[in-house]
Design an enzyme around this catalytic site. Sequence first.
Site, short mmCIF file in Angstrom:
data_model
loop_
_atom_site.label_atom_id
_atom_site.label_comp_id
_atom_site.label_asym_id
_atom_site.label_seq_id
_atom_site.Cartn_x
_atom_site.Cartn_y
_atom_site.Cartn_z
CB THR B 102 -0.96 0.00 1.20
OG1 THR B 102 -1.94 -1.01 0.99
CG2 THR B 102 -1.66 1.33 1.38
CG ASN B 203 -6.84 -7.46 -5.23
OD1 ASN B 203 -7.05 -6.89 -6.30
ND2 ASN B 203 -7.44 -7.08 -4.13
CD GLN B 243 -2.83 -11.10 -4.24
OE1 GLN B 243 -2.53 -12.29 -4.13
NE2 GLN B 243 -3.42 -10.43 -3.25
CB ALA B 264 7.27 -9.57 3.17
CG HIS B 265 1.16 -9.60 4.14
ND1 HIS B 265 -0.15 -10.05 4.12
CD2 HIS B 265 1.16 -8.40 3.53
CE1 HIS B 265 -0.89 -9.13 3.51
NE2 HIS B 265 -0.12 -8.12 3.15
CB THR B 301 13.48 3.67 12.44
OG1 THR B 301 13.75 4.93 13.03
CG2 THR B 301 14.45 2.63 12.98
CB CYS B 403 -8.30 -3.95 1.65
SG CYS B 403 -6.69 -4.70 1.81
#
Lengths: 126, 469
Positions: B102, B203, B243, B264-265, B301, B403
Amino acid sequence: MYSKKVIEHFTHPHNQGAIDNPDGVGIVGNPVCGDLMKIYLKIKKDKKRGEYIQDVKFETLGCASAIATSSMITDLAKGKTLTEAKKISREDVADALEGLPPIKMHCSNLAVDGLREAIEDYEKKK
Amino acid sequence: MRVKFTHNQNKLTLPETCGSGETPEPAIGIMKKIYLDHAATTPVDKKVLKAMLPYFSRVFGNAMSLHSFGQEAVKATEKARRQTADFFGCDSDEIVFTSGATEANNLAVKGVVKAYCNAWTSDVQERAKTPGGHRMSPLTKPHIITTIFEHHCVLDACKSLEKEKVAEVTYIKPGSDGVIKIEDVEKAIRKNTILVSIMYVNNEIGTVQPIAAIGKMIKARNAKHSMFHVPRLTTLFHTDATQAVNYFECDVDKLGVDLLSMSAHKIYGPKGIGILYIKKNTPIARVQDGGDQENKKRAGTHNVPGIVGLGAALAEVQSEKLKVYPVKSSRSEDAKGVFNRVKELRNYLIKRVLKEIPDTKLNGSKTKRSPNNANFSFANVEGESLLLMLDAEGIAASTGSACSSGSLQPSHVLLSLGIKPEQAHGSLRVTIGKYITKKEIDIFINKLKEIIEQLRKVAGNVLNDYYAK
């Protein structure tokens, strides 16, 4: 997301099905919003109480809360006189279901509308 | 069907228990859950988790610190950056770590527009210094091309730029098969088109878009215009590959993209980390201000354990050879093996569902789709009811994008295919993963049949009665 009561009525709805030769029918909702509801009524006259709902059934195509509110409105309306039944509000349905998610409040509105339309249908036909 | 809520007793199938393909029988009374929502998210792989663990409390330094604690952290993030660059076939300094797809998509869309506006402003200031220079032409509003069925993070980023009146946007419609036509993209390109953003794999319906072909077309147009010195802006090409990473070609040169996002997820890595690949010399301005991290392109960070996890997850995808090369594959049969295993299982699922459940339709192209995706419309059934009934049976699927679950609107993706709202409401997305077994698919289909029958009974004839009214 949903209360236990909503899930209970959704998975095991009460008074589900159709009534042959119903005295009143109400169809509410629309396919765009995804919920459609049909309420069937069987009305009986009682000398003391006047006209009352002897039997009520529903058919609903919709989300869990649409099915649960349909089930709940039949429970609330069954046995009530027409005057009493017309007074059932959307808050009554939501309260009986131990609350509904705010975004779903329109569904309980729908069940009340369905019942009222079915009563009107009966009164028009009389 | 008698449904009882036994969630707290449920055991979730973890990858390590089913990686062998053999799942232990659950004890009596305990329902084993089946997860068929891999497009929403995936469990973190054991190997990935192991790689991440030291970077929470033992190696905890800030990757921007000069001392040894910081240097240890930076060593880890740079290793992950190399793993990422290897995967996408680019240089390490072309990778910008973000909090996920996102953020990467927002940075791509808004950052390109911002860089364009910044360049114009400095140009005006420069010219104002020379006599008569202030009479330069006004700012040409930049133009973006995207698709109507993008993920909401791209769509809403474009819509907000439109609302702020800083950009014009064209939303391309897919065909009824859920695939964008290259000609439609080409026709939409204008003199002021600075960005084309098209997702790689949708998606919701899993359809694969011709990214490499679109990339080639854009490159050819850019080259042609510069050769003839036509005053025209260079069109950049961005793809949201979130995807696609598990199963498709992701070499940025082969795709011909200037920008690529992923997270990554979706690939058995951790949540909260993703990347934006930014090709060298691509004009882009950062949208999150602060420190100098990520070549001053993304302040904040570094999420060191997340970055390590992302690198490890990509390395895992590569080493497991889950990728498939749609054209010619130089990879071993092994590579196709994993891709085909998932695809075969999914094809089996689609075949059984279409055959055994009447009035069912598959949404999106049957062939041009991700091997893990099936998206059905069941007539006279509402998706949320279906999803909750399945959930009560310990089966997780989805109606569309996770989402958008807060919205009551029918899926914008399904509507874009020309599907009627009531059909769109009756949709179910099933996305399988690399650990799913045939036995689990069978359990799912059998339950699905029961539930659909039950929900259709509850709905009765109401839809027809409504139209007859």
